[in-house]
Structure formats: structure tokens, C-alpha cells
Design an enzyme around this catalytic site. Structure first.
Site, mmCIF file in Angstrom:
data_model
loop_
_atom_site.group_PDB
_atom_site.id
_atom_site.type_symbol
_atom_site.label_atom_id
_atom_site.label_comp_id
_atom_site.label_asym_id
_atom_site.label_seq_id
_atom_site.Cartn_x
_atom_site.Cartn_y
_atom_site.Cartn_z
ATOM 1 C CB CYS A 108 -0.887 0.054 1.235
ATOM 2 S SG CYS A 108 -1.972 -1.342 1.384
ATOM 3 N NE ARG A 120 4.743 1.852 -0.847
ATOM 4 C CZ ARG A 120 5.571 1.979 0.181
ATOM 5 N NH1 ARG A 120 6.740 2.543 0.001
ATOM 6 N NH2 ARG A 120 5.229 1.557 1.368
ATOM 7 C CD1 TRP A 153 0.262 -5.805 -3.353
ATOM 8 C CD2 TRP A 153 0.188 -6.685 -1.298
ATOM 9 N NE1 TRP A 153 0.852 -7.033 -3.408
ATOM 10 C CE2 TRP A 153 0.816 -7.603 -2.166
ATOM 11 C CE3 TRP A 153 0.030 -7.034 0.045
ATOM 12 C CZ2 TRP A 153 1.287 -8.839 -1.744
ATOM 13 C CZ3 TRP A 153 0.497 -8.264 0.473
ATOM 14 C CH2 TRP A 153 1.110 -9.152 -0.422
ATOM 15 C CG ASN A 162 1.483 0.772 4.172
ATOM 16 O OD1 ASN A 162 1.282 -0.443 4.121
ATOM 17 N ND2 ASN A 162 2.672 1.302 4.000
ATOM 18 N N GLY A 163 -0.565 -1.048 6.306
ATOM 19 C CA GLY A 163 -0.197 -1.837 7.484
ATOM 20 C C GLY A 163 -1.277 -2.853 7.793
ATOM 21 C CD GLU A 184 18.116 -12.873 -6.516
ATOM 22 O OE1 GLU A 184 17.570 -13.357 -5.522
ATOM 23 O OE2 GLU A 184 17.731 -11.813 -7.054
ATOM 24 C CE LYS A 214 14.870 -11.195 -9.088
ATOM 25 N NZ LYS A 214 15.427 -10.874 -7.857
ATOM 26 C CD GLU A 217 11.049 -11.864 -7.415
ATOM 27 O OE1 GLU A 217 10.812 -11.204 -6.402
ATOM 28 O OE2 GLU A 217 12.094 -11.702 -8.087
ATOM 29 C CG HIS A 272 20.694 -36.827 -1.753
ATOM 30 N ND1 HIS A 272 20.966 -38.080 -1.245
ATOM 31 C CD2 HIS A 272 21.895 -36.234 -1.937
ATOM 32 C CE1 HIS A 272 22.275 -38.226 -1.102
ATOM 33 N NE2 HIS A 272 22.864 -37.115 -1.527
ATOM 34 C CE LYS A 331 12.080 -2.757 -5.446
ATOM 35 N NZ LYS A 331 12.942 -3.854 -5.927
HETATM 36 C C1 G6P Z 1 9.885 -8.077 -1.581
HETATM 37 C C2 G6P Z 1 10.477 -7.659 -2.906
HETATM 38 C C3 G6P Z 1 11.813 -8.354 -3.130
HETATM 39 C C4 G6P Z 1 12.745 -8.076 -1.959
HETATM 40 C C5 G6P Z 1 12.101 -8.434 -0.615
HETATM 41 C C6 G6P Z 1 12.918 -7.893 0.545
HETATM 42 O O1 G6P Z 1 9.541 -9.406 -1.616
HETATM 43 O O2 G6P Z 1 9.596 -7.981 -3.960
HETATM 44 O O3 G6P Z 1 12.407 -7.883 -4.321
HETATM 45 O O4 G6P Z 1 13.916 -8.823 -2.115
HETATM 46 O O5 G6P Z 1 10.808 -7.831 -0.508
HETATM 47 O O6 G6P Z 1 12.892 -6.492 0.482
HETATM 48 P P1 G6P Z 1 13.998 -5.555 1.075
HETATM 49 O O7 G6P Z 1 13.538 -4.167 0.715
HETATM 50 O O8 G6P Z 1 13.991 -5.781 2.558
HETATM 51 O O9 G6P Z 1 15.292 -5.908 0.456
#
Ligand code: G6P
Length: 609
Positions: free
Chosen positions: A2, A27, A74, A98-99, A482, A486, A489, A505, A604
Site C-alpha cells: 500500500c 510498491r 495491496w 498502510n499496514g 536467486e 527471478k 517472480e 537425493h 516491492k
Molecule cells: C519483496 C520484494 C523483493 C525483496 C524483498 C525484501 O519481496 O519484492 O524484491 O527482495 O521484498 O525487500 P527488502 O527491501 O527488505 O530488500
């Protein structure tokens, strides 16, 4: 997650609210809305989907006003729909939030008993009714908001406007970000500075437990109990250009290609020095780091993966024991605390609720040597650590983190070198050599980015796949993780990462002609072992896509595709091997036509638990 924008000014603030919401789109959100006080009273507009839908409604209705609040939602409590979109209204006032209000159920039943009628499934609506209820016995809006938030448990940033008080805006924060923007012709509030640089650079960051009243003439801040407080004003360094897309198609693409500059900026303080100063982490860092017995890294998502890579560096180069924890797990785990632990939190945003809570928990266990690696200097996390390192990646807008990750790794490598130095494990010659290698990073990334045409060709072959397996060994195992993150996501292909030695395994059972297997295969001590693991895949008909170093003897053959990176990078190779995986995910997503910068269901900045 949010986003909030709010304004009280001597002009029509609707364009500012809408532009602010557009800047907060990154965000993550699923609906948007605003409330205005105009000549006819309180007016609310809400739309499911993009800010563009809300803008269309504004255009259609010619909505305008001098005081207003706006929000991107959100969904947490209640599905994304107009009824649940903010603002929520009660008795002539409107609230955006927001929260998460944790005690919303008990508050809701109490308010229902008092005959308040609920029209949404959200936790936020209780806040609107609570304030309206307090206003029955308290005429001052700020005082009523203070009394209402005193009853909330959980996290909130809120903004409130009221029909009966057309030139006043009240905001409050606890556990979710909120800042004020000051300008000659109005006052503003927002979740982050990017929403407000359109009108001002003068910012005031609120602290947890702060409530503020904004009018056209000024503002006052008070704690929840009413004690007046002052917070320092700062000048935002955020450049408006940095948050523009420019010639790129997506922010993610822009951010992948910004990595050479982001790394150069992050490492700028090294200059041409042959030695590294512990002071780069803060004035008292040398003394604090000298006494460290172990390192505990806490983070979420991509930042967590950076921590996992750092563990290999810290143990092998600095000789210090290191554990890495997912913040949402650590904060609720009974763990054994050693006060001589260096607690390192890593976060792009510095506002991730779980990371902040995990840091508080670590401190409550008596661990007060704290260092954060963060990309947002004004964030909550930076203010809560004794040591800090600000990565200078610039604003990262794409939900899938890229340049924040590589700059975090650069910062973690610097931390490794500093710890190695204070522990007498780095002689002057080695130190100079390491710094030289770090200065080469921007150039090395630039050369890897030139591989994009080949990676684009590979991406075509993945676009119809449902699943993918990523393999790596040693410090490249977190890089495989990672790469898988990616891909899942932004392309929605189910992707998993395994340490290659674990293949037999379990995951080998999944391998057939339909399962692409992506291997991170730098030329290090584990390469021969990795090659044997890859043979196991090939023998089961699996098709291999291998990212190798320039000097590895990996040859293309039937079912084995090999892409050689331009050089051999030694200990820093993890930082470089992630770049082609970012490009691969980006191009697969392009072929599949997904919303690259705003993937479904993701946010985000995860400011709630
Ligand atoms: C969300 C974002 C990710 C990020 C994670 C941690 O899931 O989509 O891209 O890695 O939060 O966020 P931060 O701001 O703490 O790195």
C-alpha cells in the site's frame, strides 16, 4: 505494498495526488482511491486495477479540491474490489491506511455493538469508525486520531481528512513508513519521498508513535500521548530523473543495465586507495567490529540471498562464523544469543516489516552490535542500527530486485575485507589486490551485459516450459536460488534451486526432456564435481543450459548449451554470475508477455507481516 499520498495546499491537489500514486505504483497494488474535500463536502473515488482507472474517473467527474488523501491498496484483508479499496469513510471523515491492524476483529465487534455499520472486509474500516467515535467526545481531529491509534495493535501509517475540517490533514505512523513534505504553497505526506519530489525536496521523516497535523500554514507533531515533538527536516537527494523510465521498456531492464554505474557509485569511496578503512561502516566501527565473535545475517527475499553468498565469503576470507536467517522465521524462533554477535540486516527498502521486527528481536536478546546494508538512507532500518552502509544503487522500482542485489553483495564483500583486516587475516598485498578486483566490477558487469543477444535466444526456448531447475555449488548455490527466484517472480514459471550435490537425493526424479536445467558453473574448485552432476542430468534426457567462465572447459554438445562469461572472476564471481540469470528471467518474461515490473500478487516494499 500500500502507498499513501496526502496533501493540503492553496491549489487543486488532485494532479499531485495522482502523480504521487503513479510514483508509488512500483510498491505493488491492486486498487486505488482518493478522497477530497471540495465545496460540496467529502467526495470519494475508487477503482480496481491501475491508477490509470482512477485518473479516468477523476477526468470524468472533474474532481478537484485543496485537501485530500490518496491510496494504492495491496489486498491483505478482503479481496481486491471497489468496496475494499481505500479510503474508508465514517461520519464525514475518510482514512487511508498502510499496514495491518492485528486487533481489528475485537475492535470491529465493539464498534458494531455501538451501531457502526461496516461496508468492507478490511481491517482499515475499524480505524475510520474509531476516529469517528472519538470525535463524538473530542472536537480536535489530531487529538481524536491520537486517542484512536492508542487502541490499535499492529502496524499502520494513516492519513485522515474530515469534511468539517476542510483545511486540515492528520497523519500517524507506527511500524509503516510515512514522511511529510514541506513547501511554500502546501504541505504533503507520503509513504516515500519518490511520491513528493514532484512538489518538494524538504522532507520530515516521522518516527514510530508520531502523529501530525498539517494545515496550509504549518504542521505540528505529537506523540500518541500528546507530548509535542520536533523531527529534523532533511533535503531529499532523490533525483526526479532516477525514477523515470527513459528509453527503457521496463524498470527491471533499466535497473539491470544500471548495475555498472550502481556498483561504481557504491564503491566510489574506495577511490584509488590500496587499503580499506573500517570507518566506511560508521565512526565507531573499528572498535565494534574488532570484538565480534560471529555474524548473524537477517533479511528477506533477494536480500536474504545476498546474505547467503556473504556467509561463504565471511567464513573463508574473514574466518568468522556466520549464520543467515530468513527474518520472518528468526523473529519467532527461540535462538541462542551471543552478545558479541554482529547482527547484519540487509534490505533494499529498509522498510520490510519482518526485517525490522527481527532486528528488534535480536536487540531484545542482548545483541547490540548492529549493522545494516540498505539502499534507502532515510529508511527506518538505517535509523535503527549502530553501523550502516548505504548502497548507492539509486531508486529500484522493478519488483524483481537486481541492482540492489549486486550492490548489496559489493557491500558485503567490503564487510568481509574489513573483518578480515581487523582479524589480521589480510596482508597489505592481498588487500590492495582485493580492492583492485572490486574496482574492476563495473567493467566486468558491462562486459557480461553484452551477452544479452545470446541470452535472448535462450529465453525463447524457455517460454513454453512449466518448470525449471537451477543448480549451483558453494557460493554459487545462492546465486542459483536467486536465478530461480527471478524466473518465478516475473515469468510465473515454477523454478527451484538445488545445490548440485543434492540432485540425486530427490530432484533428479523430476528430470526429463521437459525440464530445463540451468547450471551456474564458474571455474572454481567445485567445477569437476559439478560436471559430474550435470552428466547425471544429461543421462536422464535433461537439457542443460550452462553459464560458465571464460576459461572453463565446457563444450556445447547435444542437449548441452554453454554460455561463457567474458572472464574468470575468482571470489567475486558470485556477484557476476547473477547478471546473466537476471537477463534470462527478464527475456523469458518478455516472451511470455507478463507484467515485468509489477508481477501479479507481489509487492516491492513489504511493509506488513
Ligand atoms: C519483496 C520484494 C523483493 C525483496 C524483498 C525484501 O519481496 O519484492 O524484491 O527482495 O521484498 O525487500 P527488502 O527491501 O527488505 O530488500
Amino acid at each position: 505494498m500500500c502507498g499513501i499520498v496526502a496533501a493540503v495546499a492553496d491549489r487543486n491537489i488532485v494532479p499531485v495526488l495522482l502523480e504521487g500514486l503513479r510514483k508509488l505504483e512500483y510498491r505493488g497494488y491492486d486498487s486505488a482511491g482518493l478522497a477530497l474535500i471540495d465545496d460540496s463536502g467529502l467526495r470519494r473515488l475508487r477503482a480496481v486495477g491501475r491508477v490509470a482507472e482512477l485518473t479516468a474517473q477523476v477526468d470524468e467527474t472533474h474532481a478537484a479540491g485543496n485537501t485530500g488523501i490518496a491510496h494504492t491498496r495491496w489486498a491483505t484483508h478482503g479481496v481486491p474490489c471497489e468496496r475494499n479499496a481505500h479510503p474508508h469513510i465514517s461520519g464525514g471523515l475518510a482514512v487511508v491506511h498502510n499496514g495491518i491492524i492485528e486487533n481489528h476483529e475485537s475492535l470491529r465487534s465493539r464498534l458494531k455493538d455501538l451501531a457502526y455499520v461496516f461496508t468492507s472486509d478490511t481491517d482499515t474500516e475499524v480505524v475510520a469508525h474509531l476516529i469517528a467515535h472519538e470525535l463524538k467526545t473530542e472536537s480536535d481531529l489530531l487529538a481524536a486520531v491520537r486517542r484512536a491509534v492508542a487502541q490499535l495493535q499492529g502496524a499502520y501509517a494513516i492519513a485522515v481528512v474530515r469534511e468539517a475540517d476542510p483545511s486540515r490533514l492528520v497523519v500517524a505512523r507506527e511500524g509503516a513508513p510515512l514522511l511529510l513534505g514541506l513547501s511554500g504553497n502546501g504541505l504533503y505526506a507520503a509513504s516515500d519521498a519518490s511520491a513528493l519530489v514532484q512538489v518538494t525536496r524538504r522532507m520530515v521523516y516521522l518516527e514510530n508513535g508520531d502523529c501530525a497535523e498539517l494545515t496550509r500554514d504549518g504542521y505540528r507533531i505529537a506523540r500518541v500521548d500528546g507530548t509535542p515533538v520536533e523531527r529534523p527536516e532533511s533535503e531529499s537527494q532523490l533525483s526526479a530523473d532516477a525514477i523515470e523510465l527513459g528509453n527503457y521498456r521496463h524498470y527491471m531492464q533499466k535497473e539491470i543495465f544500471e548495475q555498472p554505474v550502481a556498483l561504481a557509485n557504491t564503491l566510489e569511496m574506495l577511490g584509488a586507495a590500496r587499503s580499506i578503512q573500517p570507518g566506511i561502516f560508521g565512526a565507531e566501527s573499528e572498535e565494534l567490529l574488532r570484538g565480534v565473535r560471529q555474524v548473524l545475517i537477517i533479511a528477506c527475499g533477494t536480500s536474504y540471498h545476498a546474505g547467503l553468498v556473504a556467509r561463504y565469503w565471511l567464513e573463508s576470507i574473514a574466518g568468522v562464523a556466520c549464520s543467515v536467517e530468513v527474518a520472518s522465521e528468526y523473529r519467532y524462533r527461540d535462538s541462542v544469543a551471543d552478545p558479541r554477535t554482529l547482527v547484519v540486516t540487509i534490505s533494499q527498502s529498509g522498510e520490510t516489516a519482518d526485517t525490522l521486527a527481527a532486528l528488534h528481536y535480536a536487540k531484545s536478546l542482548g545483541m547490540h552490535r548492529t549493522l545494516c546494508i540498505c539502499n534507502v538512507p532515510e529508511s527506518s532500518l538505517v535509523r535503527e542500527n549502530s553501523l550502516r552502509f548505504i548502497t548507492r544503487a539509486g531508486p529500484e522500482i522493478g519488483v524483481a530486485s537486481t541492482k540492489a542485489f549486486t550492490t548489496q553483495l559489493a557491500a558485503l564483500y567490503l564487510l568481509t575485507l574489513v573483518l578480515a583486516k581487523v582479524r589480521d587475516r589480510l596482508d597489505a598485498e592481498q588487500e590492495a589486490g582485493e580492492l583492485l578486483a572490486m574496482r574492476h566490477l563495473p567493467m566486468a558487469v558491462s562486459m557480461i551485459l553484452e551477452l544479452e543477444p545470446q541470452i535472448r535466444e535462450w529465453a525463447e526456448c524457455f517460454s513454453m516450459k512449466q518448470h525449471a531447475l537451477f543448480l549451483g555449488r558453494g557460493r554459487h548455490y545462492p546465486i542459483a536460488m536467486e536465478g530461480a527466484l527471478k524466473l518465478k517472480e516475473i515469468s510465473y514459471i515454477h523454478a527451484e534451486a538445488y545445490p548440485a550435490g543434492e540432485l540425486k537425493h530427490g530432484p533428479l526424479a523430476l528430470v526429463d526432456r521437459e525440464m530445463p536445467v540451468i547450471a551456474v558453473a564458474p571455474n572454481d574448485v567445485l567445477l569437476e564435481k559439478l560436471k559430474s552432476n550435470l552428466q547425471e542430468v544429461r543421462a536422464r534426457g535433461g537439457e542443460l543450459w550452462v553459464f560458465a567462465d571464460a576459461d572453463s572447459e565446457m563444450k556445447e554438445s547435444d542437449g548441452i548449451h554453454v554460455l561463457h562469461l567474458p572472464e574468470h572472476y575468482g571470489a567475486l564471481s558470485a556477484l557476476l554470475h547473477v547478471v546473466p540469470l537476471q537477463l534470462l528471467a527478464y527475456h523469458v518474461a518478455l516472451v511470455r508477455g507478463t507484467d515485468v515490473d509489477k508481477p501479479r500478487n507481489l509487492a516491492k516494499s513489504v511493509t506488513v507481516e
